[in-house]
Design a protein around this motif. Structure first.
Motif, PDB file in Angstrom:
ATOM      1  N   GLN A 397       0.832  -1.208   0.000  1.00 59.33           N
ATOM      2  CA  GLN A 397       0.000   0.000   0.000  1.00 59.33           C
ATOM      3  C   GLN A 397       0.864   1.255   0.000  1.00 59.33           C
ATOM      4  O   GLN A 397       0.633   2.210  -0.756  1.00 59.33           O
ATOM      5  N   LEU A 398       1.890   1.267   0.858  1.00 60.47           N
ATOM      6  CA  LEU A 398       2.739   2.449   0.964  1.00 60.47           C
ATOM      7  C   LEU A 398       3.618   2.623  -0.271  1.00 60.47           C
ATOM      8  O   LEU A 398       3.906   3.753  -0.676  1.00 60.47           O
ATOM      9  N   TYR A 399       4.028   1.501  -0.870  1.00 53.84           N
ATOM     10  CA  TYR A 399       4.815   1.608  -2.114  1.00 53.84           C
ATOM     11  C   TYR A 399       3.956   2.203  -3.226  1.00 53.84           C
ATOM     12  O   TYR A 399       4.435   3.035  -4.014  1.00 53.84           O
ATOM     13  N   ALA A 400       2.697   1.814  -3.287  1.00 56.59           N
ATOM     14  CA  ALA A 400       1.796   2.366  -4.303  1.00 56.59           C
ATOM     15  C   ALA A 400       1.648   3.877  -4.134  1.00 56.59           C
ATOM     16  O   ALA A 400       1.667   4.625  -5.118  1.00 56.59           O
ATOM     17  N   THR A 401       1.513   4.333  -2.898  1.00 58.45           N
ATOM     18  CA  THR A 401       1.365   5.777  -2.671  1.00 58.45           C
ATOM     19  C   THR A 401       2.651   6.524  -3.034  1.00 58.45           C
ATOM     20  O   THR A 401       2.603   7.665  -3.496  1.00 58.45           O
ATOM     21  N   LEU A 402       3.793   5.877  -2.825  1.00 56.66           N
ATOM     22  CA  LEU A 402       5.060   6.526  -3.181  1.00 56.66           C
ATOM     23  C   LEU A 402       5.176   6.713  -4.687  1.00 56.66           C
ATOM     24  O   LEU A 402       5.427   7.833  -5.166  1.00 56.66           O
ATOM     25  N   VAL A 403       5.002   5.638  -5.460  1.00 58.57           N
ATOM     26  CA  VAL A 403       5.188   5.761  -6.912  1.00 58.57           C
ATOM     27  C   VAL A 403       4.097   6.635  -7.523  1.00 58.57           C
ATOM     28  O   VAL A 403       4.311   7.266  -8.569  1.00 58.57           O
ATOM     29  N   GLN A 404       2.951   6.723  -6.861  1.00 56.29           N
ATOM     30  CA  GLN A 404       1.914   7.661  -7.315  1.00 56.29           C
ATOM     31  C   GLN A 404       2.438   9.094  -7.234  1.00 56.29           C
ATOM     32  O   GLN A 404       2.323   9.869  -8.187  1.00 56.29           O
ATOM     33  N   LYS A 405       3.020   9.454  -6.091  1.00 58.57           N
ATOM     34  CA  LYS A 405       3.540  10.819  -5.913  1.00 58.57           C
ATOM     35  C   LYS A 405       4.648  11.119  -6.907  1.00 58.57           C
ATOM     36  O   LYS A 405       4.854  12.268  -7.294  1.00 58.57           O
ATOM     37  N   LEU A 406       5.370  10.076  -7.317  1.00 52.67           N
ATOM     38  CA  LEU A 406       6.461  10.264  -8.287  1.00 52.67           C
ATOM     39  C   LEU A 406       5.954  10.319  -9.714  1.00 52.67           C
ATOM     40  O   LEU A 406       6.744  10.437 -10.653  1.00 52.67           O
ATOM     41  N   GLY A 407       4.629  10.211  -9.883  1.00 48.74           N
ATOM     42  CA  GLY A 407       4.036  10.319 -11.212  1.00 48.74           C
ATOM     43  C   GLY A 407       3.957   9.012 -11.972  1.00 48.74           C
ATOM     44  O   GLY A 407       3.568   8.995 -13.139  1.00 48.74           O
ATOM     45  N   ARG A 408       4.293   7.905 -11.330  1.00 48.61           N
ATOM     46  CA  ARG A 408       4.260   6.589 -11.985  1.00 48.61           C
ATOM     47  C   ARG A 408       2.913   5.921 -11.707  1.00 48.61           C
ATOM     48  O   ARG A 408       2.799   4.952 -10.962  1.00 48.61           O
ATOM     49  N   LEU A 409       1.878   6.478 -12.333  1.00 52.07           N
ATOM     50  CA  LEU A 409       0.515   6.060 -12.001  1.00 52.07           C
ATOM     51  C   LEU A 409       0.208   4.634 -12.441  1.00 52.07           C
ATOM     52  O   LEU A 409      -0.542   3.921 -11.756  1.00 52.07           O
ATOM     53  N   LYS A 410       0.729   4.198 -13.554  1.00 47.98           N
ATOM     54  CA  LYS A 410       0.460   2.828 -14.004  1.00 47.98           C
ATOM     55  C   LYS A 410       1.028   1.818 -13.009  1.00 47.98           C
ATOM     56  O   LYS A 410       0.388   0.801 -12.697  1.00 47.98           O
ATOM     57  N   GLU A 411       2.212   2.102 -12.504  1.00 41.54           N
ATOM     58  CA  GLU A 411       2.820   1.218 -11.504  1.00 41.54           C
ATOM     59  C   GLU A 411       2.028   1.277 -10.200  1.00 41.54           C
ATOM     60  O   GLU A 411       1.835   0.250  -9.545  1.00 41.54           O
ATOM     61  N   ALA A 412       1.567   2.473  -9.837  1.00 43.23           N
ATOM     62  CA  ALA A 412       0.752   2.611  -8.623  1.00 43.23           C
ATOM     63  C   ALA A 412      -0.533   1.806  -8.745  1.00 43.23           C
ATOM     64  O   ALA A 412      -0.954   1.122  -7.799  1.00 43.23           O
ATOM     65  N   TYR A 436      -6.007   6.988  -7.673  1.00 41.82           N
ATOM     66  CA  TYR A 436      -5.027   6.785  -8.743  1.00 41.82           C
ATOM     67  C   TYR A 436      -5.706   6.785 -10.110  1.00 41.82           C
ATOM     68  O   TYR A 436      -5.173   7.328 -11.090  1.00 41.82           O
ATOM     69  N   LEU A 437      -6.892   6.168 -10.192  1.00 43.73           N
ATOM     70  CA  LEU A 437      -7.626   6.149 -11.456  1.00 43.73           C
ATOM     71  C   LEU A 437      -8.046   7.558 -11.864  1.00 43.73           C
ATOM     72  O   LEU A 437      -7.948   7.930 -13.042  1.00 43.73           O
ATOM     73  N   MET A 438      -8.511   8.347 -10.903  1.00 43.55           N
ATOM     74  CA  MET A 438      -8.915   9.722 -11.197  1.00 43.55           C
ATOM     75  C   MET A 438      -7.723  10.533 -11.699  1.00 43.55           C
ATOM     76  O   MET A 438      -7.831  11.275 -12.682  1.00 43.55           O
ATOM     77  N   GLN A 439      -6.576  10.385 -11.041  1.00 41.74           N
ATOM     78  CA  GLN A 439      -5.392  11.123 -11.455  1.00 41.74           C
ATOM     79  C   GLN A 439      -4.869  10.652 -12.811  1.00 41.74           C
ATOM     80  O   GLN A 439      -4.222  11.413 -13.527  1.00 41.74           O
ATOM     81  N   ASP A 440      -5.195   9.430 -13.181  1.00 42.58           N
ATOM     82  CA  ASP A 440      -4.788   8.887 -14.475  1.00 42.58           C
ATOM     83  C   ASP A 440      -5.807   9.197 -15.571  1.00 42.58           C
ATOM     84  O   ASP A 440      -5.651   8.764 -16.711  1.00 42.58           O
ATOM     85  N   GLY A 441      -6.868   9.917 -15.222  1.00 41.92           N
ATOM     86  CA  GLY A 441      -7.877  10.296 -16.206  1.00 41.92           C
ATOM     87  C   GLY A 441      -8.943   9.244 -16.447  1.00 41.92           C
ATOM     88  O   GLY A 441      -9.803   9.423 -17.320  1.00 41.92           O
ATOM     89  N   GLN A 442      -8.945   8.147 -15.691  1.00 40.80           N
ATOM     90  CA  GLN A 442      -9.949   7.086 -15.850  1.00 40.80           C
ATOM     91  C   GLN A 442     -11.120   7.367 -14.899  1.00 40.80           C
ATOM     92  O   GLN A 442     -11.292   6.718 -13.878  1.00 40.80           O
ATOM     93  N   LEU A 443     -11.929   8.352 -15.268  1.00 39.41           N
ATOM     94  CA  LEU A 443     -12.915   8.890 -14.335  1.00 39.41           C
ATOM     95  C   LEU A 443     -14.077   7.935 -14.073  1.00 39.41           C
ATOM     96  O   LEU A 443     -14.585   7.865 -12.951  1.00 39.41           O
ATOM     97  N   VAL A 444     -14.514   7.209 -15.080  1.00 34.97           N
ATOM     98  CA  VAL A 444     -15.619   6.260 -14.882  1.00 34.97           C
ATOM     99  C   VAL A 444     -15.187   5.141 -13.937  1.00 34.97           C
ATOM    100  O   VAL A 444     -15.901   4.782 -12.989  1.00 34.97           O
ATOM    101  N   ALA A 445     -14.005   4.602 -14.183  1.00 38.06           N
ATOM    102  CA  ALA A 445     -13.480   3.539 -13.318  1.00 38.06           C
ATOM    103  C   ALA A 445     -13.230   4.074 -11.912  1.00 38.06           C
ATOM    104  O   ALA A 445     -13.444   3.364 -10.919  1.00 38.06           O
ATOM    105  N   ALA A 446     -12.790   5.331 -11.817  1.00 39.09           N
ATOM    106  CA  ALA A 446     -12.564   5.935 -10.497  1.00 39.09           C
ATOM    107  C   ALA A 446     -13.874   6.049  -9.721  1.00 39.09           C
ATOM    108  O   ALA A 446     -13.930   5.730  -8.524  1.00 39.09           O
TER     109      ALA A 446
END
Length: 579
Positions: A397-412, A436-446
């Motif tokens: 969980q914490l690794y996902a939040t880290l790579v999200q902040k680094l802009g690596r949304l697919k990995e998150a 993460y889905l919202m930040q990646d532009g996948q609004l319906v899935a979010a």
């Protein structure tokens, strides 16, 4: 056709159909009684097969007896003879009656020996061939003690076993949040297994009486309800917490044998030497898991007592770091950094005491990224945690939040989906996935992910802000205003209202909300400058947006860590000042 009609009439006269129905009900009742008796006495599964076969043979016997005899005024009498239907007599009649009995027994017999029999080997085969990993959910052990204060003991047993099992290679273990979701709920085991996507369930109970404790544990096959393993422990309470650690180890060893023959047991149970230490630890951990401000403060008090009594107890330092970090997140702006440093100190102690303990690295990585923006060392910590324990939910969980902040949304997103596989009923896991889905532009899935979090917990107010944000990102300003009414924080409401009013062409209302938001900058609450920057960025006022982002950086607004992936900053991304 006439022969068939006359046969049916004679069967009715002799009450054969009534006898078949009565026998069928009785046979079903026998099966319901024999199964729990069989499991309680630990008889082999073959016993049930013999019982089913015997009951099936009984159907032709019942048909024959019902044809010959009748019950009148409490006495069994031979049924008066009548004209043989269709000329059926002797051996031909006997064959017809046996055939009717066999026909009546066929559906249940076919289901048990063929349909059910086909399903069972599939599970076993998948486990032994490795095509599907064995899976287990550890349900909260039931506290049967008259003293309800022993609830922490039964919960502690559950968590110790769950944490130990999670380290066993080749075994999927459902996370704590999902397992404890069913605590106190009277839900069918098969339904629980289906919701958690597991093949086995571990359940148990704890009963304390005086200086004795009785603990029962059962491993159950979800497909048919059979007990794969069970054991009862009766122990003295001279050291209640050593008993708990011993039980956790014993259950893990038994599960390893039953589920994964030959697998290496890599887990380590870390019991406290001092029972009072462990009592404070269990209390502190349970309070921290509540997630409220008051709960975190009480958790810190309990955990500080635990480490004072036993400074070498690593799990207490880990959870003290978590509780202190959660307090720092909601602290007044001036207190955030000092409290974050206290949290970091606790994580450092955990690692110093046990360099092979994944939890210490996971928490330190979270604190370094969340509060100090030390991204490189945070990544090293979290990668180290995952190397030590690749399926630890907290580290993932914490690794996902880290790579999200680094802009690596697919990995998150990929990492967060692994978290949901482990803990499918975790509100926060679905909330993070939605973010993460919202930040990646996948609004319906979010929207679907946030909706799932609300299905799990209808009282979840945290989703309100995200759902309102999705309405704005989809261009539904009027709907967003309605959704904003459910957003709990005033600062968040003012930011969203200002953007929604701007989108609707209401310049005065948008300005009023923005002014009210900016007026809070000098107050104790953090992240105000960052939210003001979001409003200016959305409205296309780039210079003002960058000015407020600089102020947010100077004040160390924690939400500035969203800079690379915040969808409300999309109008700044083409600007060379945005890097």
């Amino acid at each position: 056709m006439g022969q068939l009609v006359s046969l049916v009439v004679e069967l009715q006269r002799r009450r054969v159909f009534r006898a078949l129905v009565a026998y069928g009900i009785a046979a079903f009742a026998v099966l319901q009684i024999i199964e729990p008796i069989m499991h309680g006495l630990h008889w082999p599964d073959a016993v049930l097969s013999y019982v089913v076969a015997a009951l099936a043979v009984g159907f032709p016997v019942v048909v024959s007896l019902a044809w010959i005899f009748d019950v009148k005024t409490g006495r069994i009498e031979r049924t008066p003879a009548a004209a043989a239907p269709g000329g059926l007599r002797g051996a031909r009649l006997a064959l017809v009656l046996v055939g009717i009995g066999v026909l009546a027994a066929t559906p249940g017999t076919v289901w048990y020996f063929l349909v059910r029999g086909i399903a069972k080997p599939t599970t076993s085969s998948s486990q032994t061939t490795g095509k599907l990993m064995p899976s287990v959910a550890v349900l909260p052990f039931v506290n049967l003690s008259s003293d309800k204060e022993q609830e922490y003991f039964s919960d502690g047993i559950t968590e110790e076993i769950l944490n130990a099992l999670a380290q066993v290679d080749g075994l999927n273990v459902v996370g704590r949040t999902s397992s404890f979701y069913f605590k106190g709920k009277n839900e069918d085991l098969a339904s629980i297994a289906a919701k958690l996507h597991v093949s086995t369930l571990l359940e148990g109970s704890v009963r304390k009486s005086g200086d004795r404790v009785r603990i029962t544990a059962q491993l159950i096959n979800a497909a048919d309800g059979y007990h794969l393993w069970s054991k009862q422990y009766d122990r003295d309470l001279t050291d209640i917490f050593k008993v708990q650690a011993e039980l956790a180890t014993a259950v893990v060893e038994a599960l390893k044998v039953k589920l994964l023959p030959g697998a290496a047991l890599s887990s380590k149970v870390r019991p406290a030497r001092n029972p009072e230490t462990y009592r404070h630890f269990l209390l502190g951990r349970s309070l921290a898991l509540v997630g409220t401000e008051e709960g975190n403060r009480r958790a810190v008090t309990a955990l500080e007592k635990a480490v004072a009594l036993e400074p070498s107890y690593v799990p207490a330092w880990e959870w003290l770091a978590i509780a202190r970090g959660d307090i720092a997140l909601d602290a007044p702006r001036a207190q955030v950094q000092p409290q974050a440093r206290d949290a970091l100190d606790a994580a450092e102690r955990a690692i110093a005491l046990d360099p092979e303990y994944a939890g210490g690295y996971a928490v330190r990585g979270w604190i370094r990224s969340q509060f100090f923006w030390d991204w490189a060392r945070a990544q090293n910590d979290l990668e180290r945690a995952l190397a030590l324990s690749s399926r630890t939910e907290l580290a993932l969980q914490l690794y996902a939040t880290l790579v999200q902040k680094l802009g690596r949304l697919k990995e998150a997103l990929a990492t967060q989906r692994k978290v949901i596989e482990i803990d499918p009923l975790s509100v926060y896991a679905w909330m993070n996935l939605g973010g993460y889905l919202m930040q990646d532009g996948q609004l319906v899935a979010a929207r679907d992910a946030f909706g799932r979090s609300q299905e799990i917990s209808p009282d979840n107010v945290l989703a309100a802000k995200s759902l309102a944000a999705i309405e704005l990102l989809q261009g539904h300003a009027a709907k967003a205003l309605v959704a904003i009414e459910k957003v709990p924080g005033e600062v968040d409401r003012l930011m969203l209202v200002s953007i929604a009013q701007h989108e609707m062409g209401h310049a005065r209302e948008s300005r009023q909300a923005l002014d009210a938001l900016a007026a809070k900058e000098e107050g104790p609450q953090g992240n105000v400058a960052y939210r003001v920057a979001l409003v200016h960025a959305w409205r296309g006022e780039r210079d003002s947006a960058f000015e407020w982002l600089e102020r947010a950086y100077a004040r160390h607004d924690l939400e500035l860590r969203w800079l690379k992936i915040d969808p409300f900053l999309r109008n700044l991304r083409a600007d060379p000042r945005y890097t």
